[in-house]
Design an enzyme around this catalytic site. Sequence first.
Site, PDB file in Angstrom:
ATOM      1  CE  LYS A 239      48.015  -3.967   2.316  1.00 47.79           C
ATOM      2  NZ  LYS A 239      48.357  -3.552   0.948  1.00 47.79           N
TER       3      LYS A 239
ATOM      4  CD  GLU B 186      58.722  11.162 -25.487  1.00 52.27           C
ATOM      5  OE1 GLU B 186      59.428  10.319 -24.913  1.00 52.27           O
ATOM      6  OE2 GLU B 186      57.953  11.933 -24.886  1.00 52.27           O
TER       7      GLU B 186
HETATM    8  P1  ADP Z   1      45.743  -5.187  -1.091  1.00 51.08           P
HETATM    9  O1  ADP Z   1      44.778  -5.703  -0.083  1.00 51.08           O
HETATM   10  O2  ADP Z   1      47.174  -5.444  -0.735  1.00 51.08           O
HETATM   11  O3  ADP Z   1      45.534  -3.749  -1.445  1.00 51.08           O
HETATM   12  P2  ADP Z   1      44.428  -7.095  -2.737  1.00 51.08           P
HETATM   13  O4  ADP Z   1      44.677  -8.308  -1.953  1.00 51.08           O
HETATM   14  O5  ADP Z   1      43.086  -6.492  -2.608  1.00 51.08           O
HETATM   15  O6  ADP Z   1      45.513  -5.993  -2.440  1.00 51.08           O
HETATM   16  O7  ADP Z   1      44.754  -7.409  -4.262  1.00 51.08           O
HETATM   17  C1  ADP Z   1      43.964  -6.946  -5.303  1.00 51.08           C
HETATM   18  C2  ADP Z   1      43.983  -7.918  -6.452  1.00 51.08           C
HETATM   19  O8  ADP Z   1      45.259  -7.955  -7.080  1.00 51.08           O
HETATM   20  C3  ADP Z   1      43.705  -9.333  -6.043  1.00 51.08           C
HETATM   21  O9  ADP Z   1      42.351  -9.592  -6.029  1.00 51.08           O
HETATM   22  C4  ADP Z   1      44.426 -10.144  -7.108  1.00 51.08           C
HETATM   23  O10 ADP Z   1      43.626 -10.299  -8.256  1.00 51.08           O
HETATM   24  C5  ADP Z   1      45.585  -9.256  -7.480  1.00 51.08           C
HETATM   25  N1  ADP Z   1      46.820  -9.649  -6.810  1.00 51.08           N
HETATM   26  C6  ADP Z   1      47.550  -8.882  -5.964  1.00 51.08           C
HETATM   27  N2  ADP Z   1      48.643  -9.540  -5.540  1.00 51.08           N
HETATM   28  C7  ADP Z   1      48.601 -10.762  -6.103  1.00 51.08           C
HETATM   29  C8  ADP Z   1      49.453 -11.915  -6.029  1.00 51.08           C
HETATM   30  N3  ADP Z   1      50.578 -11.933  -5.301  1.00 51.08           N
HETATM   31  N4  ADP Z   1      49.090 -13.006  -6.739  1.00 51.08           N
HETATM   32  C9  ADP Z   1      47.974 -13.004  -7.489  1.00 51.08           C
HETATM   33  N5  ADP Z   1      47.130 -11.960  -7.578  1.00 51.08           N
HETATM   34  C10 ADP Z   1      47.431 -10.843  -6.914  1.00 51.08           C
HETATM   35 ZN    ZN Z   2      59.956  13.707 -21.358  1.00 57.22          ZN
END
Ligand code: ADP
Ligand code: ZN
Length: 628
Positions: free
Chosen positions: A223, A439
């Site tokens: 986001k 398992e």
């Molecule tokens: P949120 O704000 O939804 O909690 P973030 O935007 O902070 O998540 O995402 C955290 C990290 O995860 C980003 O910096 C990126 O490295 C990775 N990430 C998350 N979603 C994507 C995506 N769709 N494409 C590439 N990287 C992503």
């Molecule tokens: Zn188990």
Amino acid sequence: MDEKKKRQSIILYVILVIAIIVAVRAFIYPAVSTNQVQTVDYSTFIDMVDDGEVDQVQYDTENSTILFTGKGSASGTTYETNVFPGDTDLVDRLTKAGVTFTAELPDQGSSMLLYLLMMWGLPLLFIFGGGYLLNRQLRKSMGDDAPSMTFGGGGIGNFGKSGAKVVAQSETGVTFKDVAGEDEAKASLAEIVSFLEKPQRYEAIGAKLPRGALLVGPPGTGKTLLAKAVAGEAHVPFFSISGSEFVEMFVGRGAAKVRDLFKQANEKAPCIVFIDEIDTVGKRRDAGLTTNDEREQTLNQLLTEMDGFDNHKGIVVIGATNRPDTLDPALLRPGRFDRRIPVELPDLAGRKAILSLHAHDVKMDPGLDLDVIARSTPGASGADLANIINEAALRAVRMGRNRVSQEDLQESVEVVIAGEQRKSTVLSEKEKKLVAYHEIGHAIVAAIQRGEAPVQKITIVPRTSGALGYTMQVEEDEHFLTTKTEALNQIAVLCGGRSAEEIIFHDVTTGAANDIERATQLARNMVTQYGMSDEFGPVALGTVQNRYLNNTATLTVADGTAERIDQVVHDIVESCHQTAIRILRENQFKLHELARYLQVKETITGDEFMRIFSRDNDLLPAHTGNDG
Ligand code: ADP
Ligand code: ZN
Ligand code: MG
């Protein structure tokens, strides 16, 4: 800033002001007004005039005194004497001695003014000006969100602005290319980008663009990244603030921050204002008994600002939250965050895209299979996947290699899902045997049942998460719906471990706690959310509170019904448990064979498992066997 630090800085400040006042008194005031006046009697004055030792004479009509300055040996000294009433020929005497004399007050008036200015004006200037500077200094040194100091209950001393941490990034440097998958979200945001680029075009046709868009989705789905990408695509400044930064100790300060933020945004428009974790300020106002004045004021200010800003300039407010259900409805009405953009967990294609995007940043062995990694990580967020790639790179370094191998990736999936391998925990042979049967129990139930994903890997190497063993399954292909049969199969697989313990050892262990919890949760969801029980049919028996965080439902039923639900849930789990026991009894020889093999090898692959399992096995459904 904590209390102690704050008190210290106030004391420091007070000492500074006192020191300045003392300094002003000591150095400036005497120089201005007290030119060392020496009081003498009248006869001395007359003598000095006659001896030609007087330079100038001033007659102070108000006090009936004479001020005079000396000449020659007495030069530089000012004298004062009282007027002698009977002396009528003073004027003659002064004229004769060639003294300049005047009855006007010397510029006492202006020196008085200067004196007042010095005594009060300067210190006041220091109090206000210094306070402001000090404040800024303090805030700079203690992080921007330190509250500015207030003196006397926020009266005179509330200098400066609210200190909202709004460092506008003029270029975020992130574009849509940096966000893999999430095509729907990107499509919705593309319109905002085009609006920010050319607000006039929209204005010309009379279209009103959304002032706010709300990104909702589970944590780590990108986001924040998407919001930055919008600013980057449109090449506009990016104001970013987290909802929690608005919530302050002092009532009214959060609201001031909101005002500040929008003021600054207005100056820099077109721009993006990004409010992360907006649920911290935007919680429903009537929720619960306790009210929070500060938060409500902040929210009200936010609502007012969103109504008030001039949208022609092109300010778009983007909010992000993973708790949309708690937001105040007023925030969501048209004209505010009216556009809601879901940012969901990535599907198979999305996961693969995210993996390959992040794989670009690290050196990899050529021809790595990211597909299998994507398939073994259903439910992983973008942040999880980025983490998997990074963990793999760290592992490669640890192993003294300079490229990431398939094995690194495989291992890091498990690290992210199940925790680091815990080599130091040495299981006794007896425990190893128990874990191996447990398992293999899961794996056999999974392999026998149609529609269950094939086992990819089974290990009895303990993990830091506490798991002693681990059966990893891979989805053949993505599916978005779970049928009732599949759900029941899953519960049976979860019961497989415990069932194996029962059949072989006639006793049970604590190792099945997590399996039992998950099986029960799934059964409960089937009954209360998915309408999958014969007893209640397609009736929702609860409401989901936190769809993006834990997806559990709160029951909305009568007490009697709640009791019946418990019974039905119990029946479902128990019948699946019986299924698992039946399957394992029917495959008891395979159970022994595989468990012994696993006990020796500690880790076996899905292929090895299938080879042993399908050898002379008639019970196996045709499609699960992968050799002839
Ligand atoms: P949120 O704000 O939804 O909690 P973030 O935007 O902070 O998540 O995402 C955290 C990290 O995860 C980003 O910096 C990126 O490295 C990775 N990430 C998350 N979603 C994507 C995506 N769709 N494409 C590439 N990287 C992503
Ligand atoms: Zn188990
Ligand atoms: Mg975020």
